[in-house]
Design a protein around this motif. Structure first.
Motif, short mmCIF file in Angstrom:
data_model
loop_
_atom_site.label_atom_id
_atom_site.label_comp_id
_atom_site.label_asym_id
_atom_site.label_seq_id
_atom_site.Cartn_x
_atom_site.Cartn_y
_atom_site.Cartn_z
N VAL A 125 0.83 -1.21 0.00
CA VAL A 125 0.00 0.00 0.00
C VAL A 125 0.86 1.25 0.00
N MET A 126 1.93 1.25 0.80
CA MET A 126 2.80 2.43 0.88
C MET A 126 3.54 2.66 -0.44
N THR A 127 3.96 1.56 -1.10
CA THR A 127 4.64 1.70 -2.38
C THR A 127 3.71 2.31 -3.43
N SER A 128 2.47 1.84 -3.46
CA SER A 128 1.50 2.40 -4.41
C SER A 128 1.21 3.86 -4.10
N SER A 129 1.07 4.18 -2.81
CA SER A 129 0.79 5.57 -2.43
C SER A 129 1.96 6.48 -2.77
N LEU A 243 6.38 2.10 -10.47
CA LEU A 243 5.92 1.71 -9.14
C LEU A 243 7.08 1.25 -8.27
N GLY A 244 8.01 0.48 -8.82
CA GLY A 244 9.14 -0.01 -8.04
C GLY A 244 8.73 -1.12 -7.09
N THR A 245 9.57 -1.39 -6.09
CA THR A 245 9.31 -2.42 -5.10
C THR A 245 9.33 -1.80 -3.71
N ALA A 246 9.07 -2.65 -2.70
CA ALA A 246 9.06 -2.15 -1.33
C ALA A 246 10.44 -1.68 -0.90
#
Length: 283
Positions: A125-129, A243-246
């Motif tokens: 969720v934080m990565t998408s945000s 988007l990348g990763t965590a």
């Protein structure tokens, strides 16, 4: 009174027995033939006579049960605990503290597993945000810790910042192409010290525009009487956001330069503000 000949009687009885055997044998043969015919009919019903169609038939459902999961669940733990309590020595019962400790240990392990799952979901969720917020940088220019900039029809010049440890009277600037060949050299004033702005208009020594591509800005000056190379940061145009990763977070895709982590950005500038920083990134 008439006598019955035993021999004739035995022969008669024997004859009847032989006849009975003779009559039973065909019956057995008939039953065997019927069973064989039923088997043949069953085989005929399961096949079509076409080898190709028979080969693609779905296999019959297997009666073998699926293997059970080997992972212990909370139900398994309480089942084992119930067995332990039911089979304990009445003269040496299980200590209450020991039982509570076992239950607490299992609850702790189960809670850690659930916490890990929640953390994974939170990272997604934080990565998408973060990528959604970084999308506002598309079309802007960001200052990156690299001395390489891109020249194109959309960006005919390269601007950057030279970091100096102290005030330097004269800073020598060298423009090099992607092969390390010198394209142009000039000097700028560094007497203000600190972060000194540098700009190249994209023209070569002969005053003609250079070809599109990547070019590096090299800077040097005398620090304490010794000539030293000075770190240079350049501005780059943000074209899109990945988007990348965590672990990496959002990735900014820069025109002609490539991708860079959002956390590596030093400053953000408006495209039409002369590359004046409007947001400075935290060190």
């Amino acid at each position: 009174m008439s006598l019955i000949n035993p021999l004739n009687s035995a022969q008669s009885v024997g004859g009847q027995t032989q006849a009975s055997k003779t009559s039973v044998a065909p019956a057995q043969q008939t039953n065997s033939s019927a069973a064989q015919a039923a088997t043949t009919q069953s085989t005929a019903d399961s096949t079509t006579g076409n080898p190709f169609i028979d080969s693609i038939r779905l296999p019959e459902e297997s009666s073998i049960p699926e293997p059970n999961s080997q992972e212990l669940t909370q139900e398994d733990f309480f089942s084992l605990l119930s067995q332990q309590l039911s089979m304990q020595d009445p003269f040496k019962p299980v200590d209450n503290d020991q039982m509570i400790s076992q239950m607490a240990s299992f609850s702790t392990v189960d809670g850690i597993k659930n916490l890990n799952d929640e953390i994974v979901n939170l990272n997604s969720v934080m990565t998408s945000s973060q990528a959604l917020q970084a999308s506002g940088l598309v079309g802007q220019k960001v200052l990156i810790p690299s001395d390489t900039g891109h020249i194109s029809a959309e960006d005919p010049s390269i601007n950057g910042i030279i970091s100096t440890p102290e005030a330097i009277d004269t800073i020598t600037v060298r423009i090099e192409d992607d092969k390390g060949q010198l394209v142009k050299s000039y000097t700028i004033d560094g007497s203000a010290g600190g972060n000194v702005e540098v700009s190249w208009d994209g023209l070569g020594t002969n005053g003609e525009p250079v070809a599109s591509g990547n070019y590096s800005i090299k800077a040097s000056g005398r620090v304490d009487g010794t000539s030293e190379e000075l770190p240079v940061s350049t501005y780059a145009h943000v074209t899109s956001v990945s988007l990348g990763t965590a672990s990496t977070g959002a990735i900014l895709n820069l025109r002609g330069v490539g991708g860079i982590k959002l956390g590596d950005v030093l400053a953000v500038a408006e495209s039409g503000s002369g590359n004046k920083p409007v947001v400075d990134a935290e060190p």
